[in-house]
Structures are given as structure tokens and as C-alpha cells.
Design a protein around this motif. Sequence first.
Motif, PDB file in Angstrom:
ATOM      1  N   SER A 103       0.885  -1.161   0.000  1.00 33.49           N
ATOM      2  CA  SER A 103       0.000   0.000   0.000  1.00 33.49           C
ATOM      3  C   SER A 103       0.925   1.214   0.000  1.00 33.49           C
ATOM      4  CB  SER A 103      -0.898   0.006   1.238  1.00 33.49           C
ATOM      5  OG  SER A 103      -1.729  -1.125   1.232  1.00 33.49           O
ATOM      6  N   TYR A 104       0.699   2.120  -0.944  1.00 32.07           N
ATOM      7  CA  TYR A 104       1.627   3.230  -1.095  1.00 32.07           C
ATOM      8  C   TYR A 104       0.876   4.468  -1.572  1.00 32.07           C
ATOM      9  CZ  TYR A 104       5.360   6.167  -2.956  1.00 32.07           C
ATOM     10  OH  TYR A 104       6.196   7.217  -3.217  1.00 32.07           O
ATOM     11  N   SER A 105       1.204   5.599  -0.972  1.00 28.69           N
ATOM     12  CA  SER A 105       0.742   6.897  -1.447  1.00 28.69           C
ATOM     13  C   SER A 105       1.906   7.863  -1.262  1.00 28.69           C
ATOM     14  CB  SER A 105      -0.482   7.375  -0.653  1.00 28.69           C
ATOM     15  OG  SER A 105      -0.910   8.629  -1.160  1.00 28.69           O
ATOM     16  N   GLY A 106       2.417   8.381  -2.353  1.00 27.04           N
ATOM     17  CA  GLY A 106       3.568   9.267  -2.288  1.00 27.04           C
ATOM     18  C   GLY A 106       3.959   9.730  -3.663  1.00 27.04           C
ATOM     19  N   PRO A 107       5.202  10.171  -3.821  1.00 20.66           N
ATOM     20  CA  PRO A 107       5.625  10.744  -5.093  1.00 20.66           C
ATOM     21  C   PRO A 107       5.648   9.763  -6.269  1.00 20.66           C
ATOM     22  CG  PRO A 107       7.457  10.671  -3.544  1.00 20.66           C
ATOM     23  CD  PRO A 107       6.233  10.262  -2.793  1.00 20.66           C
ATOM     24  N   ALA A 108       5.621   8.460  -6.009  1.00 18.94           N
ATOM     25  CA  ALA A 108       5.579   7.481  -7.104  1.00 18.94           C
ATOM     26  C   ALA A 108       4.150   7.182  -7.543  1.00 18.94           C
ATOM     27  CB  ALA A 108       6.278   6.184  -6.693  1.00 18.94           C
ATOM     28  N   GLY A 109       3.147   7.712  -6.830  1.00 14.25           N
ATOM     29  CA  GLY A 109       1.754   7.488  -7.185  1.00 14.25           C
ATOM     30  C   GLY A 109       0.923   7.080  -5.982  1.00 14.25           C
ATOM     31  N   ASP A 110      -0.316   6.735  -6.240  1.00 16.12           N
ATOM     32  CA  ASP A 110      -1.236   6.290  -5.196  1.00 16.12           C
ATOM     33  C   ASP A 110      -1.730   4.892  -5.533  1.00 16.12           C
ATOM     34  OD1 ASP A 110      -1.382   8.637  -3.475  1.00 16.12           O
ATOM     35  OD2 ASP A 110      -2.267   9.621  -5.229  1.00 16.12           O
ATOM     36  N   TYR A 111      -1.378   3.957  -4.674  1.00 16.74           N
ATOM     37  CA  TYR A 111      -1.703   2.553  -4.895  1.00 16.74           C
ATOM     38  C   TYR A 111      -2.218   1.969  -3.584  1.00 16.74           C
ATOM     39  CZ  TYR A 111       1.447   3.741  -8.714  1.00 16.74           C
ATOM     40  OH  TYR A 111       2.055   4.370  -9.771  1.00 16.74           O
ATOM     41  N   PRO A 112      -3.552   1.859  -3.442  1.00 17.86           N
ATOM     42  CA  PRO A 112      -4.124   1.419  -2.177  1.00 17.86           C
ATOM     43  C   PRO A 112      -3.702   0.010  -1.752  1.00 17.86           C
ATOM     44  CG  PRO A 112      -5.823   2.311  -3.617  1.00 17.86           C
ATOM     45  CD  PRO A 112      -4.568   2.226  -4.419  1.00 17.86           C
ATOM     46  N   GLU A 113      -3.637  -0.923  -2.686  1.00 15.18           N
ATOM     47  CA  GLU A 113      -3.252  -2.289  -2.327  1.00 15.18           C
ATOM     48  C   GLU A 113      -2.812  -3.035  -3.579  1.00 15.18           C
ATOM     49  OE1 GLU A 113      -5.347  -6.232  -0.483  1.00 15.18           O
ATOM     50  OE2 GLU A 113      -5.909  -4.287   0.352  1.00 15.18           O
ATOM     51  N   MET A 114      -1.552  -3.450  -3.584  1.00 14.55           N
ATOM     52  CA  MET A 114      -1.005  -4.178  -4.739  1.00 14.55           C
ATOM     53  C   MET A 114      -0.343  -5.458  -4.249  1.00 14.55           C
ATOM     54  SD  MET A 114       0.965  -1.114  -6.782  1.00 14.55           S
ATOM     55  CE  MET A 114       2.002  -0.684  -5.398  1.00 14.55           C
ATOM     56  N   GLN A 115      -0.435  -6.485  -5.089  1.00 14.21           N
ATOM     57  CA  GLN A 115       0.221  -7.743  -4.768  1.00 14.21           C
ATOM     58  C   GLN A 115       0.318  -8.576  -6.039  1.00 14.21           C
ATOM     59  OE1 GLN A 115      -1.966 -10.169  -1.991  1.00 14.21           O
ATOM     60  NE2 GLN A 115      -0.167 -11.372  -1.460  1.00 14.21           N
ATOM     61  N   LEU A 116       1.410  -9.311  -6.169  1.00 19.01           N
ATOM     62  CA  LEU A 116       1.531 -10.292  -7.238  1.00 19.01           C
ATOM     63  C   LEU A 116       0.965 -11.619  -6.737  1.00 19.01           C
ATOM     64  CD1 LEU A 116       5.165  -9.609  -8.520  1.00 19.01           C
ATOM     65  CD2 LEU A 116       3.008  -8.846  -9.540  1.00 19.01           C
ATOM     66  N   ALA A 117       0.565 -12.487  -7.649  1.00 21.23           N
ATOM     67  CA  ALA A 117       0.028 -13.792  -7.253  1.00 21.23           C
ATOM     68  C   ALA A 117       1.062 -14.602  -6.474  1.00 21.23           C
ATOM     69  CB  ALA A 117      -0.438 -14.562  -8.479  1.00 21.23           C
ATOM     70  N   HIS A 118       2.325 -14.451  -6.828  1.00 24.48           N
ATOM     71  CA  HIS A 118       3.417 -15.101  -6.106  1.00 24.48           C
ATOM     72  C   HIS A 118       4.676 -14.267  -6.270  1.00 24.48           C
ATOM     73  CE1 HIS A 118       4.940 -16.634  -9.970  1.00 24.48           C
ATOM     74  NE2 HIS A 118       3.680 -16.897 -10.237  1.00 24.48           N
ATOM     75  N   GLY A 119       5.592 -14.388  -5.332  1.00 19.11           N
ATOM     76  CA  GLY A 119       6.831 -13.619  -5.379  1.00 19.11           C
ATOM     77  C   GLY A 119       7.778 -14.135  -6.442  1.00 19.11           C
ATOM     78  N   CYS A 120       8.854 -13.429  -6.613  1.00 24.67           N
ATOM     79  CA  CYS A 120       9.883 -13.775  -7.595  1.00 24.67           C
ATOM     80  C   CYS A 120      11.127 -14.246  -6.842  1.00 24.67           C
ATOM     81  CB  CYS A 120      10.208 -12.547  -8.450  1.00 24.67           C
ATOM     82  SG  CYS A 120      11.379 -12.837  -9.781  1.00 24.67           S
ATOM     83  N   GLU A 121      11.484 -15.505  -7.021  1.00 25.33           N
ATOM     84  CA  GLU A 121      12.635 -16.071  -6.308  1.00 25.33           C
ATOM     85  C   GLU A 121      13.955 -15.415  -6.719  1.00 25.33           C
ATOM     86  OE1 GLU A 121      12.851 -20.329  -6.307  1.00 25.33           O
ATOM     87  OE2 GLU A 121      10.703 -20.505  -5.907  1.00 25.33           O
ATOM     88  N   ASN A 122      14.051 -14.979  -7.955  1.00 23.75           N
ATOM     89  CA  ASN A 122      15.280 -14.380  -8.474  1.00 23.75           C
ATOM     90  C   ASN A 122      14.936 -13.054  -9.153  1.00 23.75           C
ATOM     91  OD1 ASN A 122      17.870 -13.965  -9.459  1.00 23.75           O
ATOM     92  ND2 ASN A 122      17.571 -15.289 -11.222  1.00 23.75           N
ATOM     93  N   PRO A 123      14.609 -12.015  -8.373  1.00 25.57           N
ATOM     94  CA  PRO A 123      14.176 -10.758  -8.995  1.00 25.57           C
ATOM     95  C   PRO A 123      15.281 -10.128  -9.839  1.00 25.57           C
ATOM     96  CG  PRO A 123      14.510 -10.456  -6.642  1.00 25.57           C
ATOM     97  CD  PRO A 123      14.670 -11.914  -6.918  1.00 25.57           C
ATOM     98  N   PRO A 124      14.893  -9.441 -10.897  1.00 20.15           N
ATOM     99  CA  PRO A 124      15.911  -8.815 -11.742  1.00 20.15           C
ATOM    100  C   PRO A 124      16.575  -7.639 -11.044  1.00 20.15           C
ATOM    101  CG  PRO A 124      13.723  -8.182 -12.486  1.00 20.15           C
ATOM    102  CD  PRO A 124      13.537  -9.198 -11.396  1.00 20.15           C
ATOM    103  N   PRO A 125      17.846  -7.396 -11.352  1.00 19.77           N
ATOM    104  CA  PRO A 125      18.475  -6.167 -10.876  1.00 19.77           C
ATOM    105  C   PRO A 125      17.781  -4.968 -11.521  1.00 19.77           C
ATOM    106  CG  PRO A 125      20.071  -7.604 -11.986  1.00 19.77           C
ATOM    107  CD  PRO A 125      18.729  -8.217 -12.157  1.00 19.77           C
ATOM    108  N   ILE A 126      17.802  -3.849 -10.805  1.00 23.58           N
ATOM    109  CA  ILE A 126      17.227  -2.610 -11.326  1.00 23.58           C
ATOM    110  C   ILE A 126      18.363  -1.601 -11.449  1.00 23.58           C
ATOM    111  CG2 ILE A 126      15.504  -0.801 -11.025  1.00 23.58           C
ATOM    112  CD1 ILE A 126      14.053  -2.665  -9.061  1.00 23.58           C
ATOM    113  N   ILE A 127      18.545  -1.083 -12.665  1.00 18.32           N
ATOM    114  CA  ILE A 127      19.594  -0.102 -12.922  1.00 18.32           C
ATOM    115  C   ILE A 127      18.962   1.206 -13.380  1.00 18.32           C
ATOM    116  CG2 ILE A 127      21.312  -1.880 -13.445  1.00 18.32           C
ATOM    117  CD1 ILE A 127      20.915  -1.249 -16.436  1.00 18.32           C
ATOM    118  N   ILE A 128      19.753   2.266 -13.382  1.00 22.04           N
ATOM    119  CA  ILE A 128      19.241   3.566 -13.824  1.00 22.04           C
ATOM    120  C   ILE A 128      20.313   4.262 -14.669  1.00 22.04           C
ATOM    121  CG2 ILE A 128      19.960   4.703 -11.684  1.00 22.04           C
ATOM    122  CD1 ILE A 128      17.417   6.491 -11.990  1.00 22.04           C
ATOM    123  N   GLY A 129      19.875   4.880 -15.729  1.00 18.67           N
ATOM    124  CA  GLY A 129      20.764   5.657 -16.582  1.00 18.67           C
ATOM    125  C   GLY A 129      20.755   7.107 -16.148  1.00 18.67           C
TER     126      GLY A 129
END
Length: 173
Positions: A103-129
Motif C-alpha cells: 500500500s503506497y501513497s507518495g511521489p511514485a503514485g497512489d496505490y491502495p493495495e497491490m500484490q503479485l500472485a506469487h513472489g519472484c525467487e530471483n528478482p531482476p536487478p534494477i539499474i538507472i541511466g
Amino acid sequence: LGGVFLSERWESKELGTVLGALTQVTSNVQLVAGLTHFGTRHPVVQAGMGQTMQTLSGGRFVLGYGRGIPSQFKKLGIPVPNMQGMADYAGILRKLWAGETVSYSGPAGDYPEMQLAHGCENPPPIIIGTSGPKTLALAGAHFDGVVLHPFLTAEGVSRAVAIVRKAADEAGR
């Protein structure tokens, strides 16, 4: 060839489609989304795409972001991300991949409740340019890597790396 770095163009090169196809015709090259933009996909959609890409590629996917061009975002009705919003968005993705309900409300947006059906055992790295000092520090503190501007001098690269490493150290990364 060690990897494919695909820049997204919304109207002609959608990342999920092109990189998804590449997962099926490659077996060992890294597949880098380089770069997409914050706020163009709902976090659940982005987390689901990242998770699917990791599964299809056998763990070879890297999710890359760029800050974007504010004037283009405004024309398209996309909120222009600020520093905290970019950090929060990456944190939201990580929590979703960890199987958490977010649940998130802030500068990235407003999202009352989010969830994936199942987690990711090996999540991808996140990079930024980036190339600016504030976003380089953001990269060190909140991201798994940074893509530097290709026209930096050797001295510019050295300064950028120092900023990223200092911020990563201060953040305990």
C-alpha cells in the motif's frame, strides 16, 4: 556477445514484446531493458513483466530505467518523476517481487493495495541511466547499477563512479 541492451520506444519497440521474443532465441546473453521510464507502467504490471522476463530468460533479465524527458511526459499526461518517486518505485517493485502486499501513497503514485500472485525467487536487478550528480547518488543508494552517458570523458566516468560508490557505501549497499 555478452548482452543485448534494448532501448524502449513506446510506439515501436515495447520492451516486454521484444525482450520476451529474445528470451526464446537466446540462451546465455544478458537481456537489458535499457532504458524504460518511471510511471509508464503500473507497478504491478512492471513487476509482473520483470518477473515473467526472469522466468522466461532463466534469470538473464535486467530492468533499466531512465529519468525521461519532462516535456514529453507532460504532453503524454505522464507524471514527471522526482528523486524520491524514482527511489520509491524501485522499492515498490522489490517488495512486490518479495511477495509482499504493498500500500503506497507518495511521489511514485497512489496505490491502495497491490500484490503479485506469487513472489519472484530471483528478482531482476534494477539499474538507472544518468549523468547528473544527484541521480548518480540516487543510483548508488537505491539501484543495483548505473548506465553512464556514452560521451563522458575518462575523468567524468571517474567522478561519476566515485559519486555512485560513496552513496552506495553510505546506504550500506
